[in-house]
Structures are given as C-alpha cells and as structure tokens.
Write a protein that holds these residues in place. Structure first.
Motif, PDB file in Angstrom:
ATOM      1  N   GLN A  72       0.836  -1.203   0.000  1.00 38.16           N
ATOM      2  CA  GLN A  72       0.000   0.000   0.000  1.00 38.16           C
ATOM      3  C   GLN A  72       0.874   1.257   0.000  1.00 38.16           C
ATOM      4  O   GLN A  72       0.614   2.221  -0.719  1.00 38.16           O
ATOM      5  CB  GLN A  72      -0.898  -0.027   1.238  1.00 38.16           C
ATOM      6  CG  GLN A  72      -1.893   1.112   1.371  1.00 38.16           C
ATOM      7  CD  GLN A  72      -2.814   0.873   2.554  1.00 38.16           C
ATOM      8  OE1 GLN A  72      -3.251  -0.262   2.796  1.00 38.16           O
ATOM      9  NE2 GLN A  72      -3.131   1.926   3.300  1.00 38.16           N
ATOM     10  N   VAL A  73       1.933   1.229   0.793  1.00 38.27           N
ATOM     11  CA  VAL A  73       2.848   2.368   0.861  1.00 38.27           C
ATOM     12  C   VAL A  73       3.631   2.490  -0.448  1.00 38.27           C
ATOM     13  O   VAL A  73       3.793   3.590  -0.993  1.00 38.27           O
ATOM     14  CB  VAL A  73       3.819   2.198   2.045  1.00 38.27           C
ATOM     15  CG1 VAL A  73       4.795   3.371   2.115  1.00 38.27           C
ATOM     16  CG2 VAL A  73       3.045   2.065   3.354  1.00 38.27           C
ATOM     17  N   VAL A  74       4.091   1.369  -0.974  1.00 35.31           N
ATOM     18  CA  VAL A  74       4.865   1.375  -2.217  1.00 35.31           C
ATOM     19  C   VAL A  74       4.050   1.976  -3.351  1.00 35.31           C
ATOM     20  O   VAL A  74       4.562   2.753  -4.171  1.00 35.31           O
ATOM     21  CB  VAL A  74       5.333  -0.053  -2.561  1.00 35.31           C
ATOM     22  CG1 VAL A  74       5.936  -0.107  -3.970  1.00 35.31           C
ATOM     23  CG2 VAL A  74       6.358  -0.534  -1.533  1.00 35.31           C
ATOM     24  N   ARG A  75       2.756   1.660  -3.410  1.00 36.91           N
ATOM     25  CA  ARG A  75       1.889   2.185  -4.474  1.00 36.91           C
ATOM     26  C   ARG A  75       1.846   3.716  -4.455  1.00 36.91           C
ATOM     27  O   ARG A  75       1.974   4.366  -5.493  1.00 36.91           O
ATOM     28  CB  ARG A  75       0.472   1.633  -4.328  1.00 36.91           C
ATOM     29  CG  ARG A  75      -0.479   2.123  -5.421  1.00 36.91           C
ATOM     30  CD  ARG A  75      -1.895   1.658  -5.190  1.00 36.91           C
ATOM     31  NE  ARG A  75      -2.606   2.464  -4.203  1.00 36.91           N
ATOM     32  CZ  ARG A  75      -3.236   3.616  -4.475  1.00 36.91           C
ATOM     33  NH1 ARG A  75      -3.213   4.118  -5.707  1.00 36.91           N
ATOM     34  NH2 ARG A  75      -3.895   4.264  -3.535  1.00 36.91           N
ATOM     35  N   VAL A  76       1.680   4.286  -3.277  1.00 37.68           N
ATOM     36  CA  VAL A  76       1.578   5.746  -3.187  1.00 37.68           C
ATOM     37  C   VAL A  76       2.936   6.388  -3.449  1.00 37.68           C
ATOM     38  O   VAL A  76       3.019   7.441  -4.086  1.00 37.68           O
ATOM     39  CB  VAL A  76       0.999   6.171  -1.829  1.00 37.68           C
ATOM     40  CG1 VAL A  76       0.775   7.684  -1.798  1.00 37.68           C
ATOM     41  CG2 VAL A  76      -0.328   5.461  -1.551  1.00 37.68           C
ATOM     42  N   CYS A  77       4.010   5.761  -2.985  1.00 35.86           N
ATOM     43  CA  CYS A  77       5.353   6.272  -3.286  1.00 35.86           C
ATOM     44  C   CYS A  77       5.584   6.339  -4.793  1.00 35.86           C
ATOM     45  O   CYS A  77       6.096   7.341  -5.323  1.00 35.86           O
ATOM     46  CB  CYS A  77       6.413   5.381  -2.653  1.00 35.86           C
ATOM     47  SG  CYS A  77       6.594   5.560  -0.872  1.00 35.86           S
ATOM     48  N   LYS A  78       5.215   5.274  -5.480  1.00 36.98           N
ATOM     49  CA  LYS A  78       5.399   5.232  -6.937  1.00 36.98           C
ATOM     50  C   LYS A  78       4.595   6.332  -7.619  1.00 36.98           C
ATOM     51  O   LYS A  78       5.072   6.995  -8.542  1.00 36.98           O
ATOM     52  CB  LYS A  78       4.999   3.861  -7.476  1.00 36.98           C
ATOM     53  CG  LYS A  78       5.290   3.685  -8.965  1.00 36.98           C
ATOM     54  CD  LYS A  78       4.986   2.276  -9.424  1.00 36.98           C
ATOM     55  CE  LYS A  78       5.447   2.053 -10.868  1.00 36.98           C
ATOM     56  NZ  LYS A  78       4.907   3.045 -11.821  1.00 36.98           N
ATOM     57  N   ALA A  79       3.371   6.556  -7.126  1.00 40.78           N
ATOM     58  CA  ALA A  79       2.528   7.602  -7.718  1.00 40.78           C
ATOM     59  C   ALA A  79       3.167   8.976  -7.550  1.00 40.78           C
ATOM     60  O   ALA A  79       3.157   9.801  -8.477  1.00 40.78           O
ATOM     61  CB  ALA A  79       1.148   7.575  -7.074  1.00 40.78           C
ATOM     62  N   LEU A  80       3.749   9.248  -6.387  1.00 39.89           N
ATOM     63  CA  LEU A  80       4.391  10.542  -6.144  1.00 39.89           C
ATOM     64  C   LEU A  80       5.618  10.733  -7.027  1.00 39.89           C
ATOM     65  O   LEU A  80       5.850  11.820  -7.579  1.00 39.89           O
ATOM     66  CB  LEU A  80       4.777  10.663  -4.669  1.00 39.89           C
ATOM     67  CG  LEU A  80       3.612  10.869  -3.691  1.00 39.89           C
ATOM     68  CD1 LEU A  80       4.087  10.660  -2.248  1.00 39.89           C
ATOM     69  CD2 LEU A  80       2.988  12.249  -3.853  1.00 39.89           C
ATOM     70  N   LEU A  81       6.417   9.676  -7.172  1.00 36.15           N
ATOM     71  CA  LEU A  81       7.596   9.776  -8.029  1.00 36.15           C
ATOM     72  C   LEU A  81       7.199   9.896  -9.496  1.00 36.15           C
ATOM     73  O   LEU A  81       7.791  10.678 -10.251  1.00 36.15           O
ATOM     74  CB  LEU A  81       8.508   8.566  -7.825  1.00 36.15           C
ATOM     75  CG  LEU A  81       9.255   8.529  -6.489  1.00 36.15           C
ATOM     76  CD1 LEU A  81       9.967   7.200  -6.320  1.00 36.15           C
ATOM     77  CD2 LEU A  81      10.253   9.681  -6.380  1.00 36.15           C
ATOM     78  N   ASP A  82       6.178   9.160  -9.898  1.00 40.18           N
ATOM     79  CA  ASP A  82       5.732   9.204 -11.293  1.00 40.18           C
ATOM     80  C   ASP A  82       5.202  10.581 -11.676  1.00 40.18           C
ATOM     81  O   ASP A  82       5.306  11.001 -12.837  1.00 40.18           O
ATOM     82  CB  ASP A  82       4.647   8.149 -11.549  1.00 40.18           C
ATOM     83  CG  ASP A  82       5.202   6.732 -11.609  1.00 40.18           C
ATOM     84  OD1 ASP A  82       6.445   6.584 -11.661  1.00 40.18           O
ATOM     85  OD2 ASP A  82       4.398   5.779 -11.583  1.00 40.18           O
ATOM     86  N   MET A  83       4.613  11.302 -10.719  1.00 44.30           N
ATOM     87  CA  MET A  83       4.091  12.632 -11.046  1.00 44.30           C
ATOM     88  C   MET A  83       5.188  13.696 -11.064  1.00 44.30           C
ATOM     89  O   MET A  83       4.933  14.842 -11.435  1.00 44.30           O
ATOM     90  CB  MET A  83       2.954  13.031 -10.110  1.00 44.30           C
ATOM     91  CG  MET A  83       3.357  13.367  -8.699  1.00 44.30           C
ATOM     92  SD  MET A  83       1.944  13.983  -7.693  1.00 44.30           S
ATOM     93  CE  MET A  83       0.916  12.523  -7.533  1.00 44.30           C
ATOM     94  N   GLY A  84       6.411  13.322 -10.648  1.00 42.45           N
ATOM     95  CA  GLY A  84       7.517  14.257 -10.781  1.00 42.45           C
ATOM     96  C   GLY A  84       8.211  14.682  -9.506  1.00 42.45           C
ATOM     97  O   GLY A  84       9.111  15.541  -9.551  1.00 42.45           O
ATOM     98  N   CYS A  85       7.858  14.117  -8.346  1.00 45.30           N
ATOM     99  CA  CYS A  85       8.562  14.476  -7.110  1.00 45.30           C
ATOM    100  C   CYS A  85      10.040  14.099  -7.223  1.00 45.30           C
ATOM    101  O   CYS A  85      10.373  13.015  -7.711  1.00 45.30           O
ATOM    102  CB  CYS A  85       7.932  13.768  -5.908  1.00 45.30           C
ATOM    103  SG  CYS A  85       6.328  14.448  -5.399  1.00 45.30           S
ATOM    104  N   ASP A  86      10.899  14.984  -6.755  1.00 43.64           N
ATOM    105  CA  ASP A  86      12.333  14.739  -6.820  1.00 43.64           C
ATOM    106  C   ASP A  86      12.817  13.830  -5.703  1.00 43.64           C
ATOM    107  O   ASP A  86      13.817  13.133  -5.850  1.00 43.64           O
ATOM    108  CB  ASP A  86      13.086  16.071  -6.721  1.00 43.64           C
ATOM    109  CG  ASP A  86      12.792  16.969  -7.899  1.00 43.64           C
ATOM    110  OD1 ASP A  86      13.279  16.670  -8.998  1.00 43.64           O
ATOM    111  OD2 ASP A  86      12.049  17.961  -7.721  1.00 43.64           O
ATOM    112  N   GLU A  87      12.139  13.877  -4.558  1.00 45.09           N
ATOM    113  CA  GLU A  87      12.507  13.018  -3.437  1.00 45.09           C
ATOM    114  C   GLU A  87      11.269  12.710  -2.619  1.00 45.09           C
ATOM    115  O   GLU A  87      10.251  13.411  -2.694  1.00 45.09           O
ATOM    116  CB  GLU A  87      13.580  13.668  -2.558  1.00 45.09           C
ATOM    117  CG  GLU A  87      13.131  14.899  -1.804  1.00 45.09           C
ATOM    118  CD  GLU A  87      14.200  15.416  -0.832  1.00 45.09           C
ATOM    119  OE1 GLU A  87      14.622  14.641   0.048  1.00 45.09           O
ATOM    120  OE2 GLU A  87      14.575  16.586  -0.945  1.00 45.09           O
TER     121      GLU A  87
END
Length: 314
Positions: free
Chosen positions: A170-185
C-alpha cells in the motif's frame, strides 16, 4: 578551568554512508503544533541560528490555510526574513493556492504532503488517497515547469491510529505515484512512531525492488516508542542518506493526536558523529539554539542530548 565539550568516541561501522544530509523540520513541523503563538521574529531568528549551526536544509514554513494551522499563518511575513540565507529553504504547499503564495515570494523548494492511508487522508485533507494524489499532480507539474524542487511527504508509512499496521504494498503504491508525477525526493513518515527496524528494512527493500532509487528516499521518524534512532540506523544500513529531524525534538502532528515529537536533531547528530558520519553540523551551536528556543517556548527541550550537553555546561 572550562571542562571539555562532550563528544562521542568515533567508531565507524562498515557499510554506512560517509555523509548524511539532515533535513531540519523544527521551524515548520516542530512549531506547527504549539499551543501558544510564536512571534514571527522568533521563528526567523530560529531559522538563522539553525543555518549558523551548519544546517543546509531548513524547512521554513507552510503555505497552508491559516484556519487549519494557525501557528504558520505568518508564512508571508516569515519567508522574506529568511530567504536571503545561503541554505535550502523548502516550504510545504498543500494545493495550488499554496504554491502560488510560495512562488510569489521566490520559494525554490516546495513539498506536498500525502498519506499512505485512507483514514489519515480524510482527516488531513478531507479526500481519499487517490483524490489527494490527483490534486497534487497539478501542483507538482506547475512547480516543475518553474524549475522548483519538489519533495513528497508520505505520512503513515508504518502505522495509522485508525487502521493499525499499514501494508507495505500500500505504501509502495503511493510512493510510486508521487515519483511518477515528478517528485524529486520522498520522505517516508512514521507519523505516530510505531515503526521498528525490521519494518523499516522491509519497506525500503520493497521500494528498491520496484525500482525506486535509494538516493531519492529520506526518512522521517517520530520517537513515540523510543525507536527513532534505531529506525534511522536501519535506514542508513540500507543506503539512505537523507534524514529528517527537528532541533530539540520539537513537533508532532495536529491531525494525529497520538503523534509525539520528532527525532531530535541533536540526538541524531550525536549518533552520526560517533559513527564517523559527516553532517557539517556544529553540535554545540545547535544545542545552544535549541536551549534558546526552549526558553522562548517556556519549557525544557525533550532532546536527551540537549539536556545532557546543556547540563554539562552549567
């Protein structure tokens, strides 16, 4: 005769990073939950003192609506008082309006604040997890077009006061979404302080296995059960080199009443110094800064290192 400053014996451990960047959150996360109003001038001096102590990343404030976090209602007044410092000064932006306010003042680093759980997303943002992510997409996209660095905070990565333990996928899914939208870290938050080292290792392993570069990850531990340093050590073993901490151990979370203070920056620096890990931070000056702020807040610092070093000086 003045006694020598207490310093830990340096005994490096194999496999740990040579340097760690401390992401100082005391001026924002640390002060947002105070009951009394902290004057803008005191906040500005706090940030200046932190910079003089060697902190290179100091989260300055949040451009959230004053109704929700009244302690940070002075963001427009505070930011110009610190923006000339030669350090990174990220600010929290909850939505596009917050981004507009930050950009208007010249902010070059912003952060969005997502949740790994539905319960906290509802309590904090009055949205589902996916609705919040959709809102952040436009914020992150606009920030990136302006050349602004974007950090993605993810709260409740290990446990939630309403839902209990949070499944790693569940955590990995949201992390991936944040990185995919362009978060640098990303900053992985243990908002209520329930993580243990094995849980930290499992989450970091899962993130790396699904392709997340470890250099994009930071950790943000609360010390509710006394596990913050142990959890930090586990993250260091995994290659993480960005650790969030709050000078003097200030802070909590206004939307999670069970959240206690952040990992104290001084406690972190003491451990890292003993391990031979460079931070660039002057522990004496940092301790003096936390003692100064504790005096302004009218209570002693909860940091064990601050109490030990300041007591030794008396």
């Amino acid at each position: 005769m003045t006694p020598p400053t207490a310093l830990p014996m340096v005994v490096p451990a194999p496999g740990l990073p040579a340097r760690v960047r401390v992401h100082e959150v005391g001026a924002r996360d640390g002060l947002q939950n105070e009951k009394g109003t902290v004057p803008t001038e005191v906040k500005a001096e706090f940030v200046h003192r932190l910079a003089e102590a060697g902190l290179t990343t100091i989260e300055a404030t949040s451009f959230v609506h004053p109704k929700w976090v009244p302690q940070l209602a002075d963001a427009e007044q505070l930011f110009p008082l610190v923006s000339g410092l030669l350090v990174a000064l990220p600010v929290l932006v909850p939505n596009e309006r917050g981004l507009d306010r930050a950009l208007a003042l010249g902010a070059r680093r912003v952060a969005v604040f997502a949740s790994a759980t539905e319960s906290f997303a509802k309590a904090n943002l009055n949205r589902t997890v996916d609705e919040a992510l959709a809102m952040f997409e436009s914020v992150v996209a606009r920030a990136k077009t302006q050349g602004v660095h974007v950090r993605g905070y993810l709260s409740m990565c290990f446990g939630d006061p309403w839902e209990g333990a949070v499944p790693v996928p569940q955590v990995v899914r949201v992390c991936k979404a944040l990185l995919d939208m362009g978060c640098d870290e990303l900053s992985l938050g243990d908002t209520i302080g329930v993580a243990t080292p094995g849980h930290v290792r499992r989450l970091l392993t899962a993130l790396v296995e699904q392709g997340t570069p470890v250099e994009t990850l930071g950790v943000h531990f609360h010390d509710t059960y006394g596990q913050a340093l142990a959890n930090t050590y586990a993250a260091l073993e995994h290659g993480v080199t960005t650790v969030d901490a709050s000078a003097g151990g200030l802070g909590g979370c206004p939307y999670a009443k069970s959240a206690t203070g952040n990992l104290a920056t001084e406690d972190l620096v003491w451990m890292l110094r003993g391990l031979g890990i460079d931070t660039g931070i002057d522990l004496d000056r940092l301790t003096a800064t936390s003692v100064w702020m504790a005096d302004r807040l009218g209570r002693p610092s909860p940091s064990r290192t601050v109490r030990a070093l300041s007591h030794k000086e008396q």
